[in-house]
Design a protein around this motif. Structure first.
Motif, short mmCIF file in Angstrom:
data_model
loop_
_atom_site.label_atom_id
_atom_site.label_comp_id
_atom_site.label_asym_id
_atom_site.label_seq_id
_atom_site.Cartn_x
_atom_site.Cartn_y
_atom_site.Cartn_z
N ILE A 159 -36.87 7.44 41.44
CA ILE A 159 -35.49 6.95 41.54
C ILE A 159 -34.85 7.57 42.79
N GLY A 160 -34.23 6.73 43.60
CA GLY A 160 -33.60 7.20 44.82
C GLY A 160 -32.14 7.55 44.61
N LYS A 161 -31.67 8.57 45.30
CA LYS A 161 -30.27 8.99 45.24
C LYS A 161 -29.66 8.77 46.61
N TYR A 162 -28.59 7.96 46.66
CA TYR A 162 -28.04 7.55 47.94
C TYR A 162 -26.55 7.92 48.03
N PHE A 163 -26.20 8.54 49.15
CA PHE A 163 -24.82 8.96 49.36
C PHE A 163 -23.96 7.75 49.73
N ILE A 164 -22.83 7.58 49.08
CA ILE A 164 -21.94 6.45 49.38
C ILE A 164 -20.54 6.92 49.75
N GLY A 165 -20.32 8.22 49.88
CA GLY A 165 -19.01 8.73 50.25
C GLY A 165 -18.25 9.24 49.04
N PHE A 166 -17.21 9.94 49.29
CA PHE A 166 -16.44 10.57 48.22
C PHE A 166 -15.15 9.82 47.88
N ASP A 167 -14.95 8.65 48.46
CA ASP A 167 -13.73 7.90 48.18
C ASP A 167 -13.98 6.71 47.26
N SER A 168 -15.08 6.78 46.46
CA SER A 168 -15.37 5.68 45.55
C SER A 168 -14.31 5.58 44.46
N LEU A 169 -14.02 4.39 44.04
CA LEU A 169 -13.06 4.16 42.96
C LEU A 169 -13.66 4.47 41.60
N HIS A 170 -15.00 4.63 41.59
CA HIS A 170 -15.68 4.89 40.32
C HIS A 170 -16.00 6.38 40.24
N PHE A 176 -22.35 9.23 44.97
CA PHE A 176 -23.74 8.81 45.05
C PHE A 176 -23.99 7.56 44.19
N THR A 177 -25.02 6.83 44.55
CA THR A 177 -25.51 5.76 43.71
C THR A 177 -27.02 5.95 43.57
N TYR A 178 -27.60 5.40 42.51
CA TYR A 178 -29.02 5.60 42.22
C TYR A 178 -29.71 4.25 42.10
N SER A 179 -30.94 4.19 42.56
CA SER A 179 -31.66 2.92 42.54
C SER A 179 -33.16 3.17 42.49
N PHE A 180 -33.90 2.23 41.87
CA PHE A 180 -35.37 2.29 41.90
C PHE A 180 -35.90 1.40 43.03
N GLU A 182 -35.73 0.63 47.11
CA GLU A 182 -35.32 1.22 48.38
C GLU A 182 -34.32 0.37 49.15
N SER A 183 -34.34 -0.94 48.90
CA SER A 183 -33.43 -1.82 49.62
C SER A 183 -31.99 -1.65 49.13
N GLY A 184 -31.82 -0.99 47.99
CA GLY A 184 -30.49 -0.79 47.44
C GLY A 184 -29.95 -2.00 46.70
N LYS A 185 -30.83 -2.94 46.40
CA LYS A 185 -30.41 -4.15 45.68
C LYS A 185 -29.86 -3.82 44.30
N TYR A 186 -30.51 -2.86 43.64
CA TYR A 186 -30.08 -2.45 42.31
C TYR A 186 -29.39 -1.10 42.41
N LYS A 187 -28.15 -1.01 41.92
CA LYS A 187 -27.39 0.24 42.01
C LYS A 187 -26.89 0.64 40.64
N TYR A 188 -26.99 1.96 40.35
CA TYR A 188 -26.57 2.47 39.05
C TYR A 188 -25.79 3.77 39.25
N PRO A 189 -24.86 4.07 38.34
CA PRO A 189 -24.01 5.25 38.52
C PRO A 189 -24.71 6.58 38.29
N ASN A 190 -25.86 6.57 37.62
CA ASN A 190 -26.59 7.83 37.43
C ASN A 190 -28.08 7.56 37.38
N ALA A 191 -28.86 8.62 37.53
CA ALA A 191 -30.31 8.49 37.64
C ALA A 191 -30.94 7.95 36.36
N LYS A 192 -30.43 8.34 35.20
CA LYS A 192 -31.04 7.90 33.95
C LYS A 192 -30.86 6.40 33.74
N GLN A 193 -29.70 5.85 34.10
CA GLN A 193 -29.51 4.42 33.97
C GLN A 193 -30.44 3.65 34.90
#
Length: 223
Positions: A159-170, A176-180, A182-193
């Motif tokens: 699972i990849g961990k990607y920095f998206i900045g600290f001004d996210s509304l979520h 950070f966002t997490y994805s399995f 590499e293209s970032g097509k699928y994004k999840y709020p945490n690694a387990k999801q």
């Protein structure tokens, strides 16, 4: 030599070869027979150890089920062993092998015949382990329920961990966002999801929810 397969559709084979995936979970062959059974582990005898105190019994890392009346279902033994080198399965075509190379086809091991390609040309399920160029070595094994995976292990699963900045509304993203993917097509709020989504994609919808026992293999890339 044994071989191990990783899902190509989700990029897991490449993740292993890139060193981003160093752990894999494989569902145990059978789950709890019924609610009266409890998980039990082998009790080792003195002759199950070598001179250095290491367990050499074939039941190492195994588990079984026994009910309150002592009825036992047998041992569930992991397919791989600590220290074992395992070939990473890849189809012959993806490795750039010449389809006109003919081996001893009487054993079904050739790449090509006069009339058709051998099964391993496009399907890595049928490739020979000794022809694979890449290998991993098993460094540790444990047993746990699928949903007990830690955030750290999710990352080891690729699972990849990607920095998206600290001004996210979520707030859950925490920058950070997490994805399995590499293209970032699928994004999840945490690694387990992200890992849960990956498991359902690889093993079928509902795999995560069923929460089976799994053998957890940690490994290192050898070549």
């Amino acid at each position: 030599m044994k071989k191990i397969m990783f899902n190509d559709e989700c990029g897991l084979t490449q993740a292993v070869l890139d060193g981003r995936k160093t752990m894999t979970r494989r569902v145990c062959k059978y789950d709890r027979p019924n609610e009266t059974y409890d998980i039990v582990f082998p009790v080792f005898e003195p002759n199950d150890y070598d001179n250095d105190g290491n367990i050499v019994s074939p039941l190492n890392y195994a588990f079984g089920w026994k009910n309150d009346k002592g009825y036992f279902t047998g041992w569930n033994i992991p397919k791989y062993k600590v220290g074992e080198a395992v070939a990473v399965a890849q189809c012959y075509k993806s490795l750039g092998m010449n389809p006109e190379i003919a081996l001893d086809d009487k054993d079904g091991i050739g790449f090509y015949t006069k009339t058709k390609f051998a099964p391993g040309w496009k399907n890595k399920m049928f490739v020979r382990a000794d022809l694979m160029p890449h290998h991993i070595r098993i460094t540790d094994i444990k047993i746990e329920r699928l949903q007990d995976i830690s955030d750290e292990d999710c990352l080891k699963e690729g699972i990849g961990k990607y920095f998206i900045g600290f001004d996210s509304l979520h707030a859950d993203y925490m920058g950070f966002t997490y994805s399995f993917d590499e293209s970032g097509k699928y994004k999840y709020p945490n690694a387990k999801q992200a890992f849960a989504a990956l498991i359902d994609k690889v093993s079928g919808k509902g795999a995560w929810e069923s929460d089976p026992y799994v053998f957890v293999y940690e490994f290192e890339l050898v070549d």
